[in-house]
Write a protein that holds these residues in place. Structure first.
Motif, mmCIF file in Angstrom:
data_model
loop_
_atom_site.group_PDB
_atom_site.id
_atom_site.type_symbol
_atom_site.label_atom_id
_atom_site.label_comp_id
_atom_site.label_asym_id
_atom_site.label_seq_id
_atom_site.Cartn_x
_atom_site.Cartn_y
_atom_site.Cartn_z
ATOM 1 N N MET A 1 1.002 -0.987 0.012
ATOM 2 C CA MET A 1 0.097 -0.043 0.308
ATOM 3 C C MET A 1 0.928 1.418 0.090
ATOM 4 S SD MET A 1 -2.919 0.795 2.722
ATOM 5 C CE MET A 1 -2.841 2.727 3.343
ATOM 6 N N SER A 2 0.800 2.213 -1.063
ATOM 7 C CA SER A 2 1.585 3.909 -0.953
ATOM 8 C C SER A 2 0.536 5.030 -0.351
ATOM 9 C CB SER A 2 1.667 3.953 -2.110
ATOM 10 O OG SER A 2 0.431 4.520 -3.148
ATOM 11 N N LEU A 3 1.595 4.550 0.314
ATOM 12 C CA LEU A 3 0.826 6.622 1.414
ATOM 13 C C LEU A 3 0.724 7.728 0.205
ATOM 14 C CD1 LEU A 3 2.487 5.923 4.734
ATOM 15 C CD2 LEU A 3 0.434 5.177 3.943
ATOM 16 N N GLN A 4 -0.331 8.628 0.157
ATOM 17 C CA GLN A 4 -0.243 9.432 -0.407
ATOM 18 C C GLN A 4 -0.045 10.553 0.245
ATOM 19 O OE1 GLN A 4 -1.376 9.440 -3.747
ATOM 20 N NE2 GLN A 4 -2.434 6.698 -3.047
ATOM 21 N N SER A 5 0.939 11.365 0.004
ATOM 22 C CA SER A 5 1.374 12.419 0.198
ATOM 23 C C SER A 5 1.141 14.163 -0.193
ATOM 24 C CB SER A 5 3.589 13.115 0.208
ATOM 25 O OG SER A 5 3.424 12.986 -1.106
ATOM 26 N N SER A 6 0.451 13.785 -0.890
ATOM 27 C CA SER A 6 0.048 14.804 -1.886
ATOM 28 C C SER A 6 -1.057 15.471 -1.014
ATOM 29 C CB SER A 6 -0.826 14.954 -2.486
ATOM 30 O OG SER A 6 -1.556 16.398 -2.837
ATOM 31 N N PRO A 7 -1.509 16.254 0.094
ATOM 32 C CA PRO A 7 -2.235 16.976 1.295
ATOM 33 C C PRO A 7 -4.000 16.624 -0.129
ATOM 34 C CG PRO A 7 -0.707 18.688 1.250
ATOM 35 C CD PRO A 7 -0.545 17.768 -0.025
ATOM 36 N N ALA A 8 -4.383 17.444 -1.034
ATOM 37 C CA ALA A 8 -5.644 17.167 -1.998
ATOM 38 C C ALA A 8 -5.776 15.089 -1.679
ATOM 39 C CB ALA A 8 -5.561 17.552 -3.263
ATOM 40 N N ASP A 9 -4.740 14.610 -2.131
ATOM 41 C CA ASP A 9 -4.507 13.098 -2.036
ATOM 42 C C ASP A 9 -5.284 12.811 -0.624
ATOM 43 O OD1 ASP A 9 -4.159 13.484 -4.759
ATOM 44 O OD2 ASP A 9 -2.464 12.121 -4.462
ATOM 45 N N ARG A 10 -4.733 12.769 0.126
ATOM 46 C CA ARG A 10 -4.696 12.770 1.811
ATOM 47 C C ARG A 10 -6.759 13.033 2.092
ATOM 48 N NH1 ARG A 10 0.125 13.791 4.095
ATOM 49 N NH2 ARG A 10 -0.840 15.906 4.664
ATOM 50 N N LYS A 11 -6.910 14.476 1.825
ATOM 51 C CA LYS A 11 -8.276 15.130 1.734
ATOM 52 C C LYS A 11 -9.606 13.771 0.847
ATOM 53 C CE LYS A 11 -10.695 19.258 1.719
ATOM 54 N NZ LYS A 11 -12.456 18.472 1.522
ATOM 55 N N ALA A 12 -9.061 13.804 -0.518
ATOM 56 C CA ALA A 12 -9.708 13.083 -0.802
ATOM 57 C C ALA A 12 -10.323 11.832 -0.560
ATOM 58 C CB ALA A 12 -9.452 13.263 -2.806
ATOM 59 N N ILE A 13 -9.082 11.052 0.303
ATOM 60 C CA ILE A 13 -9.611 9.941 0.574
ATOM 61 C C ILE A 13 -9.940 9.981 2.233
ATOM 62 C CG2 ILE A 13 -7.854 7.641 2.423
ATOM 63 C CD1 ILE A 13 -5.310 8.808 0.087
ATOM 64 N N PHE A 14 -9.229 11.012 2.881
ATOM 65 C CA PHE A 14 -10.143 11.420 4.401
ATOM 66 C C PHE A 14 -11.862 11.540 3.687
ATOM 67 C CE2 PHE A 14 -11.376 13.438 7.884
ATOM 68 C CZ PHE A 14 -11.160 12.887 8.983
ATOM 69 N N ASP A 15 -12.568 12.556 3.154
ATOM 70 C CA ASP A 15 -13.774 12.634 2.576
ATOM 71 C C ASP A 15 -14.246 11.647 2.542
ATOM 72 O OD1 ASP A 15 -13.085 15.326 3.446
ATOM 73 O OD2 ASP A 15 -12.976 15.772 1.573
ATOM 74 N N CYS A 16 -13.522 10.591 1.799
ATOM 75 C CA CYS A 16 -14.100 9.359 0.698
ATOM 76 C C CYS A 16 -14.807 8.220 2.377
ATOM 77 C CB CYS A 16 -13.716 8.486 0.254
ATOM 78 S SG CYS A 16 -14.215 7.171 -0.450
ATOM 79 N N ILE A 17 -13.357 8.172 3.409
ATOM 80 C CA ILE A 17 -13.562 7.750 4.895
ATOM 81 C C ILE A 17 -14.946 7.815 5.301
ATOM 82 C CG2 ILE A 17 -13.018 7.000 6.465
ATOM 83 C CD1 ILE A 17 -9.872 6.454 5.197
ATOM 84 N N LYS A 18 -15.051 8.816 5.555
ATOM 85 C CA LYS A 18 -16.539 9.948 5.983
ATOM 86 C C LYS A 18 -18.161 9.350 5.404
ATOM 87 C CE LYS A 18 -14.718 14.773 6.593
ATOM 88 N NZ LYS A 18 -15.045 15.423 6.937
ATOM 89 N N GLU A 19 -17.756 9.909 4.453
ATOM 90 C CA GLU A 19 -18.657 9.447 3.920
ATOM 91 C C GLU A 19 -19.132 7.613 3.611
ATOM 92 O OE1 GLU A 19 -18.691 10.672 -0.454
ATOM 93 O OE2 GLU A 19 -17.822 12.185 0.047
ATOM 94 N N ILE A 20 -18.375 7.126 4.087
ATOM 95 C CA ILE A 20 -18.767 6.034 4.403
ATOM 96 C C ILE A 20 -19.170 5.476 5.981
ATOM 97 C CG2 ILE A 20 -17.472 3.180 4.296
ATOM 98 C CD1 ILE A 20 -15.264 4.090 2.219
ATOM 99 N N SER A 21 -18.238 6.171 6.634
ATOM 100 C CA SER A 21 -18.934 5.645 7.800
ATOM 101 C C SER A 21 -20.093 6.900 7.703
ATOM 102 C CB SER A 21 -17.829 6.404 8.855
ATOM 103 O OG SER A 21 -18.301 6.533 10.157
ATOM 104 N N GLY A 22 -20.272 7.655 7.591
ATOM 105 C CA GLY A 22 -22.007 8.234 7.399
ATOM 106 C C GLY A 22 -23.262 7.305 7.134
ATOM 107 N N SER A 23 -22.765 6.341 5.764
ATOM 108 C CA SER A 23 -23.273 5.499 4.921
ATOM 109 C C SER A 23 -23.674 4.255 5.784
ATOM 110 C CB SER A 23 -22.698 5.274 3.827
ATOM 111 O OG SER A 23 -23.961 4.503 3.354
ATOM 112 N N MET A 24 -22.682 4.114 7.200
ATOM 113 C CA MET A 24 -22.975 3.147 8.026
ATOM 114 C C MET A 24 -23.547 3.536 8.726
ATOM 115 S SD MET A 24 -19.020 1.323 7.605
ATOM 116 C CE MET A 24 -17.892 0.784 6.348
ATOM 117 N N THR A 25 -23.459 4.372 9.593
ATOM 118 C CA THR A 25 -23.959 4.825 10.588
ATOM 119 C C THR A 25 -25.885 4.564 9.866
ATOM 120 O OG1 THR A 25 -22.422 6.352 10.916
ATOM 121 C CG2 THR A 25 -24.925 7.144 11.937
ATOM 122 N N ARG A 26 -25.976 4.787 8.387
ATOM 123 C CA ARG A 26 -27.514 5.271 8.464
ATOM 124 C C ARG A 26 -27.971 3.176 8.288
ATOM 125 N NH1 ARG A 26 -24.987 9.544 5.188
ATOM 126 N NH2 ARG A 26 -24.837 7.679 2.923
#
Length: 71
Positions: A1-26
């Motif tokens: 697994m490669s770590l994304q160092s770009s702040p934009a990439d990390r933000k996109a990954i974290f935003d996706c994780i938050k959306e998935i978490s919200g979906s799991m909560t629903r």
């Protein structure tokens, strides 16, 4: 697994994780609603929960004929 160092990439990954978490909560909330609804109707109408769940699934999947065939 490669770590994304770009702040934009990390933000996109974290935003996706938050959306998935919200979906799991629903999903969890909907499952709890289904459990509560089944408990309420089965307790008030004195219906078997197992039977009621089968009826609800058959209605949802529109496969009543297949369920009758299996029984």
């Amino acid at each position: 697994m490669s770590l994304q160092s770009s702040p934009a990439d990390r933000k996109a990954i974290f935003d996706c994780i938050k959306e998935i978490s919200g979906s799991m909560t629903r999903i969890d909330d909907e499952r709890q609603f289904i459990r509560d609804a089944i408990n309420n109707i089965c307790d008030s109408m004195k219906i078997s929960k197992k039977t009621f769940r089968r009826m609800a699934k058959a209605y949802h999947k529109q496969n009543f004929d297949k369920e009758v065939e299996v029984s």
